[in-house]
Design an enzyme around this catalytic site. Structure first.
Site, PDB file in Angstrom:
ATOM      1  N   LYS A 166      17.010  55.594-117.291  1.00 44.03           N
ATOM      2  CA  LYS A 166      16.640  56.032-115.959  1.00 44.03           C
ATOM      3  C   LYS A 166      17.884  55.861-115.090  1.00 44.03           C
ATOM      4  O   LYS A 166      18.324  54.740-114.827  1.00 44.03           O
ATOM      5  CB  LYS A 166      15.457  55.203-115.437  1.00 44.03           C
ATOM      6  N   GLY A 221      18.459  44.944-111.403  1.00 44.39           N
ATOM      7  CA  GLY A 221      18.210  45.421-110.051  1.00 44.39           C
ATOM      8  C   GLY A 221      17.565  44.352-109.195  1.00 44.39           C
ATOM      9  O   GLY A 221      17.815  43.156-109.372  1.00 44.39           O
ATOM     10  N   SER A 222      16.712  44.778-108.286  1.00 46.58           N
ATOM     11  CA  SER A 222      16.123  43.869-107.306  1.00 46.58           C
ATOM     12  C   SER A 222      14.912  43.132-107.872  1.00 46.58           C
ATOM     13  O   SER A 222      14.297  43.564-108.858  1.00 46.58           O
ATOM     14  CB  SER A 222      15.690  44.648-106.067  1.00 46.58           C
ATOM     15  N   GLY A 225      11.749  45.568-107.302  1.00 46.27           N
ATOM     16  CA  GLY A 225      11.651  46.665-108.264  1.00 46.27           C
ATOM     17  C   GLY A 225      11.456  46.167-109.682  1.00 46.27           C
ATOM     18  O   GLY A 225      10.642  46.710-110.437  1.00 46.27           O
ATOM     19  N   GLU A 245      16.890  41.678-115.212  1.00 51.78           N
ATOM     20  CA  GLU A 245      17.721  40.823-114.360  1.00 51.78           C
ATOM     21  C   GLU A 245      17.388  41.189-112.925  1.00 51.78           C
ATOM     22  O   GLU A 245      17.622  42.313-112.492  1.00 51.78           O
ATOM     23  CB  GLU A 245      19.202  41.070-114.645  1.00 51.78           C
ATOM     24  N   CYS A 282      26.354  40.530-109.078  1.00 54.88           N
ATOM     25  CA  CYS A 282      25.107  39.785-109.271  1.00 54.88           C
ATOM     26  C   CYS A 282      25.349  38.294-109.386  1.00 54.88           C
ATOM     27  O   CYS A 282      24.411  37.504-109.251  1.00 54.88           O
ATOM     28  CB  CYS A 282      24.370  40.307-110.500  1.00 54.88           C
TER      29      CYS A 282
END
Length: 509
Positions: A166, A221-222, A225, A245, A282
């Protein structure tokens, strides 16, 4: 209704550059997953897999100029940073090719029958097999290393699992280019193009995690999400592993002795780490525990000077910029929070680096100051000034899981004297990587690396960087009493593939 177009956007101006794709419909996601599922057999031969990975690295390098130009136009990360990241990505592909060739990741164990054991042992032969199609959710901040050809994809292909990626909306054009390179590498080895699928769009990401032929997923990502996808993966009729993560504060503890010994060096190093890549790593240190007193003051003076000299930078997109500006403003409004260097808007499209200070005591109990214990994506950190060891430990005890935790010790403490061993033990439960007298930004691709940590840093105990990342996409299977003629070559007594294995209790290399 026509499919929504996907645009390449310039973060330096916020303007659309060109249409590069359209958002995938549910039917197109289904087609991509089914094509990947059908390509599984082409990855069965480990020799073919490793050759594919090496060819992919070669072709990405050959397309370097075009790829770096496209990545910079969509991310504003700069050619130097992006060239290095592409090199890291190619190294990672080759590293997994070496792992595939070696074969130790298959974890072959063979036990011959032993009627004298209690209970008796039958003929048992164990190894690991690929799970199936892996859904990969690209990250915004690493358009090469955590995207279409990144660690999730490389490790999944190495395990024998096709992928459907994606694409991240911050670099859709680059995603298309990289996917095309991977497919050309696949074709060179007779592997169907469907082995690397690519879809765009928020709804496509939801459809992907729900597809019955998707066997596992990797996400960077967040928290919001990632948790939504994690819950969706668990809520399926057949739940699947979700290796996400999600977020990390990456705390740093500086002892009073370390500050007294080298305050200026620590302040300068912290400034470089927290502003690297405009604070979009990150593993950026987001919370620093520094002592009160003269040594701590010297450290803050050094940090102030270094951060003040940092130029304003462009974040990956304007949504992130808006969130950063709002986030630091909300934190700065808390009572007793100071801004020695004020972070925030640097211009219409840029942000300025800065840091906040707060008495550590404010963070030792639940309340409004918990906001300072949440990740703020961008070039900012929070320096909590502690009065004594108990206060510092009180803050550490309230922290969630992290990717990294760092302690800066004096020379004597690092030699094992004083509190050094105790502090290392205090930090170990907080993170997957514990650093001493260093900075967390920069995640080496190495066999011993671990890039993960307790929730919410990650949703599993696995790593997304390093050789053991391949283990996420495998499952063990044991054959009991199977005749030699029926066994896969990996499990036959003669070891025709020359694999490392444990044979009747003895390790064979």
């Amino acid at each position: 209704m026509a499919a929504a177009p996907v645009w390449s956007v310039d973060p330096r101006t916020g303007k659309q550059r060109e249409q590069v794709a359209v958002e995938a419909t549910a039917q197109e996601v289904d087609a991509a997953v089914r094509a990947a599922h059908d390509a599984r057999g082409a990855l069965a031969d480990r020799t073919v897999r490793s050759a594919f990975l090496r060819t992919a690295a070669d072709r990405l390098e050959a397309a370097k100029d075009q790829l770096v130009e496209a990545a910079d136009a969509e991310t504003a990360l700069g050619p130097v940073r992006l060239t290095g990241e592409l090199a890291r990505t190619c190294y990672q592909l080759r590293a997994f090719a070496d792992i595939v060739d070696e074969g130790a990741f298959l974890d072959v164990v063979i036990n011959h029958p032993d009627a004298t054991a209690t209970p008796p042992i039958p003929d048992l032969r164990r190894y690991k097999v690929p799970l199936g199609v892996v859904a990969v959710y690209s990250a915004s901040n690493f358009p090469f290393a955590f995207s279409v050809a990144g660690g999730d994809t490389a490790s999944a292909l190495g395990a024998g699992c096709p992928v459907v990626v994606k694409a991240h909306p911050d670099h859709p054009g680059l995603s298309e280019l990289v996917a095309a390179v991977l497919r050309s590498a696949a074709a060179a080895h007779g592997i169907p193009a469907g082995v690397v699928g690519l879809v765009h769009g928020f709804e496509a990401g939801i459809e992907l995690i729900k597809h019955p032929q998707v066997a596992a997923a990797g996400f960077t990502g967040s928290v919001r999400g990632g948790r939504a996808l994690f819950d969706a993966a668990a809520a399926r009729p057949v739940p699947i592993p979700f290796h996400g993560e999600l977020g990390s504060l990456n705390p740093v503890l500086i002892t009073e002795a370390a500050a007294a010994e080298r305050a200026e060096a620590i302040g300068t190093g912290l400034a470089g780490s927290m502003t690297l890549g405009v604070g979009q790593f990150c593993v950026k240190p987001g919370l620093v525990l520094a002592p009160q007193g003269a040594a701590g003051d010297r450290l803050l003076k050094s940090l102030t000077e270094a951060v003040s000299d940092t130029e304003a930078g462009v974040l990956l997109d304007h949504r992130m910029r808006d969130n950063f500006v709002a986030g630091v403003a909300e934190r700065a409004e808390l009572p007793d929070v100071d801004s020695p260097v004020t972070p925030g808007a640097g211009g219409e499209h840029t942000v300025s680096a800065g840091f906040l200070t707060v008495p550590a005591e404010k963070l030792t109990s639940e309340g409004a100051y918990d906001l300072l214990l949440e990740e703020c994506f961008g070039p900012v950190t929070v320096v909590a000034r502690y009065e004594d060891e108990a206060e510092a430990k009180g803050v550490l005890s309230r922290l969630p899981g992290n990717l990294t935790a760092t302690v800066h010790l004096s020379s004597e403490e690092a030699a094992g004297e004083g509190r050094g061993p105790e502090l290392l033990a205090d930090l170990t439960p907080l993170a997957g990587r514990v650093l001493v007298n260093g900075w967390p930004t920069g995640v080496a691709v190495a066999p011993a690396q671990h890039h993960g940590g307790p929730y919410p840093a990650t949703t599993s105990t696995s790593t997304s960087v390093g050789g053991t990342a391949i283990e996420r996409w495998l499952r063990p299977v044991v054959y009991q009493g199977a005749p030699e003629a029926l066994l896969p070559a990996e499990l036959r007594d003669g070891n025709p593939l020359g694999l490392p294995r444990r044979f009747n209790g003895s390790l064979e290399r």
